[in-house]
Design a protein around this motif. Structure first.
Motif, PDB file in Angstrom:
ATOM      1  N   LEU A 162       0.832  -1.208   0.000  1.00 32.43           N
ATOM      2  CA  LEU A 162       0.000   0.000   0.000  1.00 32.43           C
ATOM      3  C   LEU A 162       0.866   1.257   0.000  1.00 32.43           C
ATOM      4  CD1 LEU A 162      -2.780  -1.114   2.500  1.00 32.43           C
ATOM      5  CD2 LEU A 162      -3.082  -0.647   0.059  1.00 32.43           C
ATOM      6  N   THR A 163       1.950   1.216   0.750  1.00 33.61           N
ATOM      7  CA  THR A 163       2.872   2.349   0.782  1.00 33.61           C
ATOM      8  C   THR A 163       3.425   2.619  -0.610  1.00 33.61           C
ATOM      9  OG1 THR A 163       3.478   1.882   3.073  1.00 33.61           O
ATOM     10  CG2 THR A 163       5.023   3.221   1.794  1.00 33.61           C
ATOM     11  N   ASP A 164       3.858   1.558  -1.274  1.00 24.80           N
ATOM     12  CA  ASP A 164       4.437   1.704  -2.616  1.00 24.80           C
ATOM     13  C   ASP A 164       3.387   2.055  -3.660  1.00 24.80           C
ATOM     14  OD1 ASP A 164       6.962   1.071  -1.685  1.00 24.80           O
ATOM     15  OD2 ASP A 164       6.762  -1.064  -2.157  1.00 24.80           O
ATOM     16  N   ASP A 165       2.298   1.307  -3.671  1.00 28.29           N
ATOM     17  CA  ASP A 165       1.321   1.424  -4.756  1.00 28.29           C
ATOM     18  C   ASP A 165       0.366   2.603  -4.602  1.00 28.29           C
ATOM     19  OD1 ASP A 165       2.508  -0.899  -5.659  1.00 28.29           O
ATOM     20  OD2 ASP A 165       0.934  -2.204  -4.866  1.00 28.29           O
ATOM     21  N   VAL A 166      -0.137   2.817  -3.391  1.00 25.44           N
ATOM     22  CA  VAL A 166      -1.136   3.872  -3.193  1.00 25.44           C
ATOM     23  C   VAL A 166      -0.474   5.189  -2.773  1.00 25.44           C
ATOM     24  CG1 VAL A 166      -3.213   4.565  -1.935  1.00 25.44           C
ATOM     25  CG2 VAL A 166      -2.918   2.171  -2.633  1.00 25.44           C
ATOM     26  N   LEU A 167       0.288   5.155  -1.688  1.00 27.73           N
ATOM     27  CA  LEU A 167       0.858   6.404  -1.182  1.00 27.73           C
ATOM     28  C   LEU A 167       1.854   7.010  -2.171  1.00 27.73           C
ATOM     29  CD1 LEU A 167       1.192   8.559   0.965  1.00 27.73           C
ATOM     30  CD2 LEU A 167       2.837   7.055   2.116  1.00 27.73           C
TER      31      LEU A 167
END
Length: 106
Positions: free
Chosen positions: A22-27
Motif C-alpha cells: 500500500l505504501t508503494d502502490d497507493v501512497l
C-alpha cells in the motif's frame, strides 16, 4: 529478473507485506504522483504534518526527500521555526535535531 526491493519492503515487508505494498502502490505510486501539488509542496506538507504530530521517526527520510524535491535547507529550518509557534516548542526542538543532520550535509 526480479525488481529491487523498495524501501517499504526492506523496512516492513517481512512483517507487513500488505502495508509495504500500500505504501508503494497507493501512497507513493498514486498520492505522491498526482498533479494538483508539486512534489516540493507535498514534501513541505508532509514534513510539517510529521513535525506537528511529533512523528520524528519518519522525518529523516522525508526531510531528505524534501531536499531532493527542491526544498532548501533554509526553508526547512524556517518551516520548523514557524511550526514551533503552532505545533509546540518541544516538537520543533525534536525536529530541528533531526534536520541538523540533513541540512549540515547540504
Amino acid at each position: 529478473m526480479t525488481e529491487p526491493a523498495t524501501t517499504a519492503h526492506e523496512l516492513i515487508g517481512d512483517v507487513a507485506p500488505k502495508l509495504a505494498a500500500l505504501t508503494d502502490d497507493v501512497l507513493f505510486g498514486d498520492v505522491w504522483t498526482r498533479d494538483a501539488l508539486s512534489p516540493r509542496d507535498r514534501s513541505l506538507i508532509t514534513c510539517a504534518a510529521l513535525i506537528a504530530n511529533g512523528n520524528v521517526e519518519q522525518l529523516r527520510h522525508h526531510l531528505t526527500l524534501a531536499v531532493t524535491n527542491g526544498v532548501t535547507p533554509a526553508e526547512i529550518t524556517e518551516a520548523i521555526t514557524h511550526l514551533a509557534f503552532y505545533a509546540g516548542w518541544p516538537r520543533a526542538m525534536s525536529a530541528i535535531a533531526v534536520a541538523r543532520e540533513i541540512v549540515s550535509t547540504r
